[in-house]
Design a protein around this motif. Structure first.
Motif, short mmCIF file in Angstrom:
data_model
loop_
_atom_site.label_atom_id
_atom_site.label_comp_id
_atom_site.label_asym_id
_atom_site.label_seq_id
_atom_site.Cartn_x
_atom_site.Cartn_y
_atom_site.Cartn_z
N PHE A 82 0.78 -1.23 0.00
CA PHE A 82 0.00 0.00 0.00
C PHE A 82 0.82 1.28 0.00
N SER A 83 2.10 1.18 -0.32
CA SER A 83 2.90 2.39 -0.41
C SER A 83 4.08 2.14 -1.33
N THR A 84 4.39 3.13 -2.15
CA THR A 84 5.58 3.03 -2.98
C THR A 84 6.66 3.98 -2.47
N ALA A 85 6.42 4.53 -1.27
CA ALA A 85 7.37 5.48 -0.70
C ALA A 85 8.78 4.91 -0.54
N PRO A 86 8.94 3.63 -0.17
CA PRO A 86 10.31 3.10 -0.05
C PRO A 86 11.12 3.25 -1.34
N LEU A 87 10.46 3.19 -2.49
CA LEU A 87 11.17 3.37 -3.76
C LEU A 87 11.71 4.79 -3.87
N VAL A 88 10.89 5.75 -3.46
CA VAL A 88 11.33 7.15 -3.46
C VAL A 88 12.48 7.32 -2.49
N LEU A 89 12.36 6.64 -1.35
CA LEU A 89 13.40 6.67 -0.33
C LEU A 89 14.72 6.17 -0.90
N ALA A 90 14.64 5.07 -1.66
CA ALA A 90 15.84 4.49 -2.25
C ALA A 90 16.47 5.47 -3.23
N ALA A 91 15.64 6.09 -4.07
CA ALA A 91 16.14 7.08 -5.03
C ALA A 91 16.75 8.25 -4.27
N GLY A 92 16.09 8.66 -3.19
CA GLY A 92 16.58 9.78 -2.37
C GLY A 92 17.96 9.48 -1.81
N ALA A 93 18.13 8.26 -1.31
CA ALA A 93 19.43 7.86 -0.75
C ALA A 93 20.49 7.92 -1.84
N GLY A 94 20.11 7.50 -3.04
CA GLY A 94 21.05 7.53 -4.17
C GLY A 94 21.53 8.94 -4.47
N VAL A 95 20.58 9.88 -4.53
CA VAL A 95 20.91 11.27 -4.81
C VAL A 95 21.83 11.83 -3.72
N LEU A 96 21.49 11.52 -2.47
CA LEU A 96 22.27 11.99 -1.33
C LEU A 96 23.72 11.54 -1.44
N PHE A 97 23.91 10.27 -1.78
CA PHE A 97 25.26 9.73 -1.88
C PHE A 97 26.02 10.32 -3.06
N CYS A 98 25.31 10.61 -4.16
CA CYS A 98 25.95 11.26 -5.31
C CYS A 98 26.46 12.64 -4.92
N VAL A 99 25.64 13.38 -4.22
CA VAL A 99 26.03 14.72 -3.80
C VAL A 99 27.26 14.64 -2.89
#
Ligand code: UDP
Ligand code: MG
Length: 316
Positions: A226-243
Motif C-alpha cells: 500500500f505504499s511506494t514510498a520506499p522506492l522514493v526513499l531508495a532514489a533519495g538515498a542515491g541522490v544523497l550519496f551522489c552529492v
C-alpha cells in the motif's frame, strides 16, 4: 435480511464448536430483535487437525452452516476472500474463530449500519493486554511507519472484525489482487466506517498462529502493498550519496593541487566503499521486493484453491 458470518479457521477444531455455540446464541437473539437470518461460513484454511470434520458435522446439524475447505494453507487473507466470495448475505461480517472478536457486538454494529450513515462497522482494540511488550512496541512503530509512508490510512489496533454492507463487500471482492493485506484493502475501498472499541480478549482455545517473524513479514507485505514510498526513499538515498561523492571529489582534487598527493587514507576509503555498496544493495533489495510482488501479481494465480464446500457434501 440475511447476515453472513465469515470465519477463517486454521487448526481451530477446539475453538470452532465454542464459536458456533456463541454465534448461534447471538443469531437467535438478533432474529428476535432485528428479524435477521444468518449463515455461518467456516473457511478451513488447510488445517492439519479436524477442523474440516467439525465444519462438516456442524453443517449436518445446522443447514445455516456452510464451509469452504482449502487444498492447503493459503493464509488468513485468502480465507477471508474465499468467505466473502461465498457469502450471500445483505450484510457480511468477518471474525476470528477463537472468539477474540465477540459476536455479541454484532447487534450494535448492525444498528450502526441500519441508520444508513455507514457501510461498515469496524472494531479496534484499545489495549494490547496479554501481549509481549516488545511485540506491542513493534506493532505501534509499524502503524506509525505505514501511515507516514502510505496514502491509505491503517488504523492502529484495528482488527479484521467488521460488519460490511453488500456494497462494500462487492468493492472488496473487486480487488482481486494476489498479495492481500486486508487492513489496507478495507481502508482503500473507502466508505463511511463507524469504529467500535473493545478490550483485548484472550483466545478461548487453541494456539495463536502468529510469531514475531510472521508478523514482521506481514508488516512488510502491508507496506509494500500500500505504499511506494520506499522506492522514493531508495532514489533519495542515491541522490544523497551522489552529492556527497561530488563534494568529496572536489575536496580531494583541491587538496591534491594544494598539498600534493601523499598516498594515505586507505582504511577510510574501504569504509566508504563498504557503506556505499551496502546502501546500493539495500536499495536494490527494496526494488527487488516490489519486483517480486509484481511478479507474483502478473502470474494471476488464484488467491486460493478450494477442495471441498458444503455443496459437494450435499450432492453426496
Ligand atoms: N487463520 C487462518 N489462516 C492462517 C492463520 C490464521 O485462517 O494461516 C485464522 C485463525 O484460525 C483465526 C484467525 O485467522 O480464526 C486469527 O488467527 P489467530 O487467532 O492465530 O491470530 P491472533 O488473534 O493471535 O492475531
Ligand atoms: Mg486470535
Amino acid at each position: 435480511m440475511l447476515i453472513s458470518l465469515v470465519v477463517p479457521s486454521y487448526n481451530e477444531e477446539e475453538a470452532l464448536p465454542l464459536f458456533y455455540k456463541e454465534a448461534a446464541r447471538v443469531a437467535a437473539e438478533m432474529e428476535k430483535s432485528h428479524g435477521a437470518a444468518f449463515e455461518f461460513i467456516f473457511v478451513d484454511d488447510g488445517s492439519k487437525d479436524k477442523t474440516l470434520a467439525v465444519a462438516r458435522r456442524l453443517h449436518a446439524e445446522d443447514a445455516r452452516v456452510r464451509y469452504v475447505s482449502f487444498s492447503r494453507n493459503f493464509g488468513k487473507e485468502a480465507a477471508i476472500y474465499a468467505g466473502l466470495q461465498a457469502a450471500r448475505g445483505d450484510y457480511v461480517a468477518t471474525l476470528d474463530a477463537d472468539l477474540q472478536d465477540p459476536p455479541a457486538l454484532l447487534p450494535q454494529m448492525l444498528d450502526a449500519l441500519l441508520t444508513g450513515d455507514y457501510d461498515c462497522a469496524a472494531t479496534r482494540r484499545t489495549t494490547r493486554k496479554g501481549e509481549p511488550p516488545v511485540r506491542s512496541w513493534f506493532a505501534r512503530k509499524f502503524y506509525q511507519i505505514i501511515n507516514k509512508l502510505g496514502d491509505t490510512e491503517i488504523v492502529d489496533g484495528a482488527r479484521d472484525y467488521r460488519l460490511m454492507s453488500r456494497k462494500m463487500v462487492n468493492a472488496v471482492l473487486a480487488m482481486a489482487e494476489y498479495n492481500r493485506f486486508s487492513k489496507g484493502i478495507f481502508s482503500w475501498v473507502g466508505f463511511e466506517t463507524k469504529w467500535f472499541d473493545y478490550e483485548n480478549i484472550e483466545r478461548v482455545a487453541g494456539q495463536t498462529k502468529w510469531n514475531f517473524w510472521s508478523l514482521f513479514k506481514y508488516s512488510i507485505e502491508g507496506i509494500v502493498g500500500f505504499s511506494t514510498a520506499p522506492l522514493v526513499l531508495a532514489a533519495g538515498a542515491g541522490v544523497l550519496f551522489c552529492v556527497a561523492a561530488f563534494i568529496g571529489i572536489v575536496f580531494v582534487a583541491v587538496r591534491a593541487l594544494l598539498f600534493g598527493d601523499p598516498t594515505s587514507g586507505w582504511p577510510s576509503m574501504v569504509c566508504i566503499m563498504l557503506l556505499c555498496s551496502g546502501v546500493q544493495l539495500f536499495c536494490l533489495g527494496i526494488v527487488g521486493e516490489y519486483l517480486a510482488k509484481t511478479y507474483l501479481e502478473v502470474k494471476h494465480r488464484p488467491v486460493y484453491i478450494a477442495k471441498e464446500t458444503e455443496a459437494d457434501r450435499d450432492q453426496g
